[in-house]
Design a protein around this motif. Structure first.
Motif, PDB file in Angstrom:
ATOM      1  N   GLU A   3       1.913   7.935  -6.773  1.00 10.74           N
ATOM      2  CA  GLU A   3       1.141   6.712  -6.587  1.00 10.74           C
ATOM      3  C   GLU A   3       1.175   5.933  -7.895  1.00 10.74           C
ATOM      4  O   GLU A   3       1.000   6.499  -8.980  1.00 10.74           O
ATOM      5  CB  GLU A   3      -0.300   7.015  -6.182  1.00 10.74           C
ATOM      6  CG  GLU A   3      -1.066   5.786  -5.734  1.00 10.74           C
ATOM      7  CD  GLU A   3      -2.202   6.098  -4.780  1.00 10.74           C
ATOM      8  OE1 GLU A   3      -2.641   7.262  -4.719  1.00 10.74           O
ATOM      9  OE2 GLU A   3      -2.674   5.164  -4.103  1.00 10.74           O
ATOM     10  N   GLY A  26      -7.940   5.801  -1.749  1.00 13.58           N
ATOM     11  CA  GLY A  26      -7.211   4.577  -1.466  1.00 13.58           C
ATOM     12  C   GLY A  26      -7.516   3.421  -2.398  1.00 13.58           C
ATOM     13  O   GLY A  26      -7.107   2.289  -2.132  1.00 13.58           O
ATOM     14  N   GLN A  27      -8.228   3.703  -3.466  1.00 16.60           N
ATOM     15  CA  GLN A  27      -8.602   2.657  -4.423  1.00 16.60           C
ATOM     16  C   GLN A  27      -8.147   3.043  -5.828  1.00 16.60           C
ATOM     17  O   GLN A  27      -7.871   4.206  -6.106  1.00 16.60           O
ATOM     18  CB  GLN A  27     -10.117   2.453  -4.428  1.00 16.60           C
ATOM     19  CG  GLN A  27     -10.709   2.126  -3.074  1.00 16.60           C
ATOM     20  CD  GLN A  27     -10.317   0.744  -2.595  1.00 16.60           C
ATOM     21  OE1 GLN A  27     -10.268  -0.198  -3.385  1.00 16.60           O
ATOM     22  NE2 GLN A  27     -10.030   0.605  -1.305  1.00 16.60           N
ATOM     23  N   GLY A  28      -8.114   2.064  -6.712  1.00 21.53           N
ATOM     24  CA  GLY A  28      -7.871   2.357  -8.112  1.00 21.53           C
ATOM     25  C   GLY A  28      -9.165   2.755  -8.799  1.00 21.53           C
ATOM     26  O   GLY A  28     -10.253   2.552  -8.265  1.00 21.53           O
ATOM     27  N   PRO A  29      -9.066   3.334  -9.977  1.00 20.12           N
ATOM     28  CA  PRO A  29     -10.273   3.698 -10.728  1.00 20.12           C
ATOM     29  C   PRO A  29     -11.124   2.478 -11.050  1.00 20.12           C
ATOM     30  O   PRO A  29     -10.593   1.403 -11.340  1.00 20.12           O
ATOM     31  CB  PRO A  29      -9.712   4.325 -12.006  1.00 20.12           C
ATOM     32  CG  PRO A  29      -8.328   4.759 -11.654  1.00 20.12           C
ATOM     33  CD  PRO A  29      -7.839   3.750 -10.673  1.00 20.12           C
ATOM     34  N   PHE A  81      -8.011  -1.915 -12.521  1.00 15.62           N
ATOM     35  CA  PHE A  81      -6.879  -1.353 -11.802  1.00 15.62           C
ATOM     36  C   PHE A  81      -6.687  -2.034 -10.453  1.00 15.62           C
ATOM     37  O   PHE A  81      -7.655  -2.469  -9.815  1.00 15.62           O
ATOM     38  CB  PHE A  81      -7.097   0.143 -11.545  1.00 15.62           C
ATOM     39  CG  PHE A  81      -6.919   1.018 -12.749  1.00 15.62           C
ATOM     40  CD1 PHE A  81      -7.941   1.182 -13.664  1.00 15.62           C
ATOM     41  CD2 PHE A  81      -5.712   1.674 -12.970  1.00 15.62           C
ATOM     42  CE1 PHE A  81      -7.775   1.991 -14.774  1.00 15.62           C
ATOM     43  CE2 PHE A  81      -5.532   2.484 -14.069  1.00 15.62           C
ATOM     44  CZ  PHE A  81      -6.570   2.643 -14.980  1.00 15.62           C
ATOM     45  N   GLY A  82      -5.441  -2.070 -10.009  1.00 16.85           N
ATOM     46  CA  GLY A  82      -5.155  -2.404  -8.629  1.00 16.85           C
ATOM     47  C   GLY A  82      -5.461  -1.205  -7.741  1.00 16.85           C
ATOM     48  O   GLY A  82      -5.810  -0.124  -8.221  1.00 16.85           O
ATOM     49  N   LYS A  83      -5.284  -1.389  -6.433  1.00 16.43           N
ATOM     50  CA  LYS A  83      -5.604  -0.327  -5.495  1.00 16.43           C
ATOM     51  C   LYS A  83      -4.530   0.746  -5.427  1.00 16.43           C
ATOM     52  O   LYS A  83      -4.745   1.796  -4.816  1.00 16.43           O
ATOM     53  CB  LYS A  83      -5.832  -0.911  -4.100  1.00 16.43           C
ATOM     54  CG  LYS A  83      -7.085  -1.758  -4.007  1.00 16.43           C
ATOM     55  CD  LYS A  83      -7.343  -2.207  -2.582  1.00 16.43           C
ATOM     56  CE  LYS A  83      -8.649  -2.973  -2.493  1.00 16.43           C
ATOM     57  NZ  LYS A  83      -8.966  -3.372  -1.109  1.00 16.43           N
ATOM     58  N   GLY A  84      -3.397   0.495  -6.042  1.00 15.74           N
ATOM     59  CA  GLY A  84      -2.344   1.484  -6.059  1.00 15.74           C
ATOM     60  C   GLY A  84      -1.329   1.293  -4.948  1.00 15.74           C
ATOM     61  O   GLY A  84      -1.636   0.758  -3.880  1.00 15.74           O
ATOM     62  N   HIS A 118       0.831  -1.204   0.000  1.00 12.65           N
ATOM     63  CA  HIS A 118       0.000   0.000   0.000  1.00 12.65           C
ATOM     64  C   HIS A 118       0.863   1.251   0.000  1.00 12.65           C
ATOM     65  O   HIS A 118       0.574   2.215  -0.713  1.00 12.65           O
ATOM     66  CB  HIS A 118      -0.903  -0.016   1.230  1.00 12.65           C
ATOM     67  CG  HIS A 118      -1.767   1.195   1.337  1.00 12.65           C
ATOM     68  ND1 HIS A 118      -2.724   1.528   0.392  1.00 12.65           N
ATOM     69  CD2 HIS A 118      -1.820   2.174   2.254  1.00 12.65           C
ATOM     70  CE1 HIS A 118      -3.323   2.646   0.737  1.00 12.65           C
ATOM     71  NE2 HIS A 118      -2.800   3.066   1.855  1.00 12.65           N
ATOM     72  N   GLN A 149     -13.145   6.914  -8.686  1.00 11.45           N
ATOM     73  CA  GLN A 149     -11.997   6.552  -7.863  1.00 11.45           C
ATOM     74  C   GLN A 149     -12.249   6.988  -6.428  1.00 11.45           C
ATOM     75  O   GLN A 149     -12.264   8.189  -6.122  1.00 11.45           O
ATOM     76  CB  GLN A 149     -10.705   7.177  -8.386  1.00 11.45           C
ATOM     77  CG  GLN A 149      -9.485   6.705  -7.612  1.00 11.45           C
ATOM     78  CD  GLN A 149      -8.178   7.218  -8.189  1.00 11.45           C
ATOM     79  OE1 GLN A 149      -8.151   8.170  -8.954  1.00 11.45           O
ATOM     80  NE2 GLN A 149      -7.081   6.560  -7.851  1.00 11.45           N
ATOM     81  N   PHE A 166      -0.153   2.647 -10.183  1.00 15.99           N
ATOM     82  CA  PHE A 166      -1.276   1.748 -10.376  1.00 15.99           C
ATOM     83  C   PHE A 166      -0.947   0.735 -11.464  1.00 15.99           C
ATOM     84  O   PHE A 166      -0.552   1.108 -12.574  1.00 15.99           O
ATOM     85  CB  PHE A 166      -2.526   2.529 -10.798  1.00 15.99           C
ATOM     86  CG  PHE A 166      -3.087   3.419  -9.732  1.00 15.99           C
ATOM     87  CD1 PHE A 166      -2.691   4.739  -9.638  1.00 15.99           C
ATOM     88  CD2 PHE A 166      -4.018   2.939  -8.829  1.00 15.99           C
ATOM     89  CE1 PHE A 166      -3.209   5.581  -8.660  1.00 15.99           C
ATOM     90  CE2 PHE A 166      -4.552   3.761  -7.836  1.00 15.99           C
ATOM     91  CZ  PHE A 166      -4.129   5.087  -7.762  1.00 15.99           C
ATOM     92  N   LEU A 171      -3.486  10.791 -13.994  1.00 13.18           N
ATOM     93  CA  LEU A 171      -2.890   9.496 -14.272  1.00 13.18           C
ATOM     94  C   LEU A 171      -2.154   9.539 -15.606  1.00 13.18           C
ATOM     95  O   LEU A 171      -2.701   9.973 -16.619  1.00 13.18           O
ATOM     96  CB  LEU A 171      -3.968   8.416 -14.352  1.00 13.18           C
ATOM     97  CG  LEU A 171      -4.418   7.770 -13.059  1.00 13.18           C
ATOM     98  CD1 LEU A 171      -5.694   6.979 -13.294  1.00 13.18           C
ATOM     99  CD2 LEU A 171      -3.341   6.873 -12.490  1.00 13.18           C
TER     100      LEU A 171
END
Lengths: 116, 114
Positions: A88, B40-43, A106-109, A9, B37, A90, A44
């Motif tokens: 960040e 704390g999450q991705g899109p 996408f992942g959560k980053g 994370h 989004q 992704f 992004l």
């Protein structure tokens, strides 16, 4: 449904340290893979992509990623990070979502903080 | 070349009020996406357009969300009425379409519902 897992994370590194960010996905067929980066206050941006061919792909700013099909992984690496890499990151996977369409998941980053 | 343009950048509204977001894609990109989004999450995809047609809206909460892309260029995403849980960043992206395509993202609209 397709899922993308990013293992970390928040990663904190000192300048010049090496970086590796993990990414795993669940789809078992052919996929297209991406790493996007979001610098503070910016949108992004594409860092690198894999469509086919050489599984080791190089992106902007010295980043590279390796696609390992057997491990369903697409890890991001950089040998020596700089303070300006604070951002960040992704991981994203483009895979079939049914009825002939595709979806980018996408992942959560992972938030990377580089200490000068 | 201009990127994906979104407006407004920030929006603060009270719950139960309507809100709309606007997106202008990259010239020549026939595919347009709206993403949500959360912190704390991705899109996460809300809706995808191929020209004027919404070809994937399965994740759009249709009771309160709507979208349109008249003339196959600009798009508007609307929420009516907004709820506290709608506070998030709404991203627009565009691409040339197809499987091997790259999505380019706008700066997003940060919505705060009070």
């Amino acid at each position: 449904a397709q899922s993308v897992s990013q293992h970390n994370h928040h990663v904190i590194l000192s300048e010049a340290a090496s970086l590796e960010l993990g990414c795993n996905y669940s789809y078992g067929g052919t996929v297209n893979l991406f790493w996007y980066v979001q610098y503070p206050g910016q949108h992004l941006q594409l860092l690198l992509k894999y469509f086919s061919g050489d599984p080791l792909v190089k992106g902007i700013k010295g980043f590279e990623a390796e696609f390992i099909k057997s491990k369903f992984s697409f890890n991001l690496r950089k040998p020596s990070v700089q303070w300006s890499d604070t951002a960040e990151y992704f991981c994203a996977v483009n895979a079939p979502s049914g009825a002939g369409s595709y979806q980018l998941t996408f992942g959560k980053g992972t938030k990377l903080s580089v200490i000068p | 070349e201009a990127g994906v343009v979104q407006s407004p950048r920030y929006k603060i509204i009270e719950k139960k009020q309507p809100v709309a977001f606007w997106c202008n894609p990259i010239s020549g990109h026939n595919t347009l996406y709206w993403y949500l989004q959360n912190l704390g999450q991705g899109p996460e995809l809300l809706i995808r357009y191929e020209n004027e047609e919404a070809v994937d809206d399965s994740q759009l909460p249709k009771d309160r969300f709507s979208a349109e892309r008249l003339k196959g260029v600009d798009s508007t995403l609307k929420i009516q009425p907004a709820e506290l849980g709608d506070s998030a960043v709404y991203l627009c992206a565009s691409s040339q379409g197809g499987y091997k395509n790259i999505q380019y993202f706008g700066a997003g609209t940060r919505l705060s519902v009070l």
